[in-house]
Scaffold this active site. Structure first.
Site, PDB file in Angstrom:
ATOM      1  N   GLY A   1      -0.061  26.608 -51.053  1.00 16.81           N
ATOM      2  CA  GLY A   1      -0.348  25.346 -50.382  1.00 16.81           C
ATOM      3  C   GLY A   1      -0.891  25.557 -48.990  1.00 16.81           C
ATOM      4  O   GLY A   1      -0.702  24.709 -48.099  1.00 16.81           O
TER       5      GLY A   1
ATOM      6  N   GLY B   1      -1.509  20.615 -44.450  1.00 15.70           N
ATOM      7  CA  GLY B   1      -0.177  20.390 -43.923  1.00 15.70           C
ATOM      8  C   GLY B   1       0.400  21.597 -43.208  1.00 15.70           C
ATOM      9  O   GLY B   1      -0.292  22.361 -42.533  1.00 15.70           O
ATOM     10  N   ILE B   2       1.706  21.781 -43.344  1.00 12.52           N
ATOM     11  CA  ILE B   2       2.389  22.895 -42.695  1.00 12.52           C
ATOM     12  C   ILE B   2       1.824  24.224 -43.172  1.00 12.52           C
ATOM     13  O   ILE B   2       1.650  25.155 -42.381  1.00 12.52           O
ATOM     14  CB  ILE B   2       3.905  22.818 -42.957  1.00 12.52           C
ATOM     15  CG1 ILE B   2       4.488  21.555 -42.311  1.00 12.52           C
ATOM     16  CG2 ILE B   2       4.605  24.060 -42.416  1.00 12.52           C
ATOM     17  CD1 ILE B   2       5.924  21.272 -42.704  1.00 12.52           C
TER      18      ILE B   2
ATOM     19  N   TYR C   1      13.591  14.791 -55.006  1.00 10.80           N
ATOM     20  CA  TYR C   1      12.882  15.681 -54.078  1.00 10.80           C
ATOM     21  C   TYR C   1      13.870  16.567 -53.326  1.00 10.80           C
ATOM     22  O   TYR C   1      13.688  17.789 -53.230  1.00 10.80           O
ATOM     23  CB  TYR C   1      12.058  14.865 -53.087  1.00 10.80           C
ATOM     24  CG  TYR C   1      11.455  15.718 -51.998  1.00 10.80           C
ATOM     25  CD1 TYR C   1      10.359  16.541 -52.248  1.00 10.80           C
ATOM     26  CD2 TYR C   1      12.007  15.731 -50.712  1.00 10.80           C
ATOM     27  CE1 TYR C   1       9.814  17.341 -51.252  1.00 10.80           C
ATOM     28  CE2 TYR C   1      11.467  16.530 -49.709  1.00 10.80           C
ATOM     29  CZ  TYR C   1      10.378  17.331 -49.991  1.00 10.80           C
ATOM     30  OH  TYR C   1       9.861  18.140 -49.010  1.00 10.80           O
TER      31      TYR C   1
END
Length: 328
Positions: free
Chosen positions: A39, A43-44, A193
């Site tokens: 990923g 984002g992060i 989640y």
């Protein structure tokens, strides 16, 4: 994971008194090393990749979307002169594809993988991967569990390979239901989640126990980024381009949380700091929500070895593989 126990202070920096305190803005060189960030295109994960690229290492972005990964790589190159960055296709929802993803690294060793990629759905209905697993548990946990299996020979070939697993503050208030790991009986998106991130963290700690028992040099480290908001995140157009209004509206939240650039610091330290040991948990200094990385205690349900071992067995059964590292 709030804690103000002053007894933790000696663990914040290297145990070597001659080593300067860790500085998130002055990272050690890592020339010749190769790091994979799942990923890493957004984002992060993007900021983890950007910061690691500045050390001279080769950084590989694992992403389902080649165009987004190309854009992220271009952004990193625009900010990091001579950055060594490339991408591989990585779809954690497709377990059968992960062997090919590992082979696509085209390297004889991998110094670290940052298990960062993840999904979060805020509303029903319950979603499934193509393999039939609940999507958040399947991607966030099972995909990384299986990927680690395929990466194990490359990590073991590195002098001190590291598996850095990204958890979440959301995991600290959850408990696993070992009889309903995939939320097929009672699906609540926020809880599902949180449990998927708890599963990731328990996996990281259980992997460390198994590596230590086998005398393996690979280190398994767990981190969480604290609270991270887009509005507090530095712009990286075209990946992230907040308006002035959005940034101003987010400023009051900066008292408690931070942007995604700062949220990347814990994972980056877990990859680079020679004083980091397997089985540790690193998270932001201030109440676990913001600030520079700090070593946090592993206690309560995060330290439940029995639950972690049962999760490991269930994950092996669900994926058909397990990270072995010669552990058998």
């Amino acid at each position: 994971m709030p804690s103000t126990d002053s007894s933790e202070a000696p663990n914040e920096a290297s145990t070597d008194a001659s080593t300067a305190p860790w500085d998130v803005h002055r990272l050690p060189r890592a020339d010749g090393k190769t790091f994979l960030v799942t990923g890493g295109n957004a984002g992060i994960g993007y900021f983890v990749a950007e910061q690691l690229a500045a050390t001279g290492a080769t950084v590989v972005l694992g992403s389902r979307d080649a165009d987004k990964a190309d854009a992220a790589a271009a952004s990193i190159r625009s900010r990091v002169p001579d950055a060594r960055v490339r991408q591989i296709r990585l779809d954690l929802a497709d377990l059968a594809s992960l062997k090919a993803s590992a082979e696509a690294l085209r390297t004889d060793r991998l110094d670290a993988v940052v298990h960062n990629a993840g999904v979060k759905f805020d509303q029903p209905p319950r979603r499934e991967t193509g393999d039939g697993h609940e999507a958040m548990f399947g991607i966030n946990h099972l995909g990384h569990f299986a990927l680690t299996h395929w990466l194990a020979p490359l990590l073991a070939a590195a002098p001190e390979g590291r598996v850095v697993t990204t958890g979440s503050f959301a995991a600290t208030s959850e408990r696993l239901d070992l009889d309903d790991l995939e939320s097929s009986q009672d699906y609540r998106p926020d809880r599902t989640y949180g449990r998927s991130k708890l599963a990731q963290m328990l996996f990281g700690f259980e992997l460390d126990r198994r590596l230590r028992a086998a005398g393996n040099t690979v280190r398994s480290v767990v981190t969480h980024p604290g609270g991270a908001l887009d509005s507090l995140t530095p712009p990286r157009p075209p990946l992230h381009a907040p308006t002035t209004g959005e940034r101003l509206r987010g400023l009051p939240a900066g008292i408690l949380v931070q942007g995604k650039e700062a949220a990347a610091w814990s994972a980056v330290r877990a990859v680079l700091d020679p004083s980091v040991s397997g089985g540790q948990l690193w998270a932001p200094r201030i109440f676990g929500l913001r600030g520079t990385p700090r070593l946090r205690p592993v206690r309560g349900h995060l330290a439940d070895a029995e639950v972690a071992a049962r999760l490991w067995s269930a994950s092996r059964d669900l994926t058909g593989v397990e990270p072995e590292f010669g552990l058998g």
